[in-house]
Design a protein around this motif. Structure first.
Motif, PDB file in Angstrom:
ATOM      1  N   HIS A  10      26.096  63.682  71.137  1.00 64.08           N
ATOM      2  CA  HIS A  10      25.029  63.036  70.370  1.00 64.08           C
ATOM      3  C   HIS A  10      25.660  61.904  69.569  1.00 64.08           C
ATOM      4  O   HIS A  10      26.663  62.100  68.879  1.00 64.08           O
ATOM      5  CB  HIS A  10      24.364  64.021  69.405  1.00 64.08           C
ATOM      6  CG  HIS A  10      23.517  65.047  70.087  1.00 64.08           C
ATOM      7  ND1 HIS A  10      22.152  65.126  69.919  1.00 64.08           N
ATOM      8  CD2 HIS A  10      23.840  66.034  70.956  1.00 64.08           C
ATOM      9  CE1 HIS A  10      21.672  66.114  70.648  1.00 64.08           C
ATOM     10  NE2 HIS A  10      22.680  66.685  71.283  1.00 64.08           N
ATOM     11  N   PRO A  18      18.884  57.114  68.514  1.00 64.21           N
ATOM     12  CA  PRO A  18      20.051  57.698  69.192  1.00 64.21           C
ATOM     13  C   PRO A  18      20.387  56.965  70.495  1.00 64.21           C
ATOM     14  O   PRO A  18      19.493  56.599  71.259  1.00 64.21           O
ATOM     15  CB  PRO A  18      19.609  59.134  69.478  1.00 64.21           C
ATOM     16  CG  PRO A  18      18.536  59.418  68.499  1.00 64.21           C
ATOM     17  CD  PRO A  18      17.820  58.113  68.286  1.00 64.21           C
ATOM     18  N   ALA A  21      21.779  61.800  73.302  1.00 64.85           N
ATOM     19  CA  ALA A  21      21.292  63.043  72.705  1.00 64.85           C
ATOM     20  C   ALA A  21      21.534  64.176  73.704  1.00 64.85           C
ATOM     21  O   ALA A  21      20.609  64.713  74.305  1.00 64.85           O
ATOM     22  CB  ALA A  21      19.819  62.931  72.354  1.00 64.85           C
ATOM     23  N   GLY A  22      22.823  64.483  73.891  1.00 64.73           N
ATOM     24  CA  GLY A  22      23.184  65.548  74.825  1.00 64.73           C
ATOM     25  C   GLY A  22      23.843  65.043  76.096  1.00 64.73           C
ATOM     26  O   GLY A  22      23.745  65.679  77.146  1.00 64.73           O
ATOM     27  N   GLN A  57      28.352  62.480  66.652  1.00 59.77           N
ATOM     28  CA  GLN A  57      27.765  63.310  65.597  1.00 59.77           C
ATOM     29  C   GLN A  57      27.694  64.782  66.021  1.00 59.77           C
ATOM     30  O   GLN A  57      27.634  65.674  65.181  1.00 59.77           O
ATOM     31  CB  GLN A  57      26.367  62.799  65.244  1.00 59.77           C
ATOM     32  CG  GLN A  57      26.371  61.583  64.311  1.00 59.77           C
ATOM     33  CD  GLN A  57      26.305  60.266  65.067  1.00 59.77           C
ATOM     34  OE1 GLN A  57      25.567  60.143  66.037  1.00 59.77           O
ATOM     35  NE2 GLN A  57      27.064  59.278  64.630  1.00 59.77           N
TER      36      GLN A  57
END
Length: 217
Positions: A10, A18, A21-22, A57
């Motif tokens: 992330h 973002p 995100a994964g 993050q």
């Protein structure tokens, strides 16, 4: 063994949506991966996260099977990944070409004579024998890209990360660049908008869009 393994990444720049995100990404031994995608998709960001020059993050980064949790983990492993920045001016900062190419080996602890020998050898590999005393900032854009690759090859890396390495190259210089890579035994991941270049040089091409990497048929 995975040279690079990134899982569940992330990342967002301050005040912006973002980027990832994964995200999952890996580079294995012997693998050559191409990455393409629209501007702003996060291609360069992916490499900066892999090198620890940006911090995710959330998620995990492993290099050569080792978990990267802080700067002290990344620092000793960066020279094992030969990273060419998108803009050569971000990588070339010494007065002459020879000094730029020898800088990395000197930082690896080699004696000056050994570092200069490596630098001359890397320049010769790229057909830049007469460039040693050239002033770096006076080089053309294509010449800078070749010198940047020489700075990376002089480190004797175990893999390459190349960000838009052929952007702005004339056909002759691009052919020389491709020839050097084809002769190399190194694995790599390379970002490019040139689909043909990726197809010629890579075993697999991935498209980065919407924060996800998808294999292209």
């Amino acid at each position: 063994m995975s040279l690079i393994r990134m899982t569940g990444i992330h990342f967002a720049y301050p005040g912006r949506p973002p980027v990832f995100a994964g995200l999952d990404f890996s580079l294995e031994e012997g693998q050559r991966v191409g990455i393409l995608g629209p501007n702003g998709a996060g291609k360069s960001t992916l490499f900066l996260l892999a090198m620890g020059l940006l911090s995710a993050q959330a998620g995990a980064v492993e290099l050569f099977g080792q978990a990267m949790r802080r700067e002290a983990d990344f620092a000793p492993l960066r020279t094992r990944l030969g990273y060419c920045f998108q803009d050569p001016d971000d990588q070339l900062f010494c007065p002459t070409v020879l000094e730029d190419v020898a800088f990395g080996p000197l930082n690896q602890g080699l004696e000056r004579g050994q570092a200069l020998e490596r630098a001359h050898r890397a320049l010769a590999e790229l057909g830049l024998d007469g460039f040693a005393e050239r002033v770096t900032y006076q080089l053309s854009g294509g010449e800078k890209r070749l010198v940047t690759l020489a700075t990376v090859l002089a480190l004797r890396p175990q893999a390459l990360l190349l960000d838009e390495p052929t952007a702005g190259l004339d056909p002759q210089t691009q052919a020389r660049f491709e020839s050097v890579l084809q002769k190399s035994q190194l694995p790599w991941a390379v970002i490019s908008h040139d689909h043909g270049f990726l197809r010629r040089l890579c075993h697999q091409v991935l498209e980065l869009s919407g924060g996800r990497l998808t294999p292209l048929a």
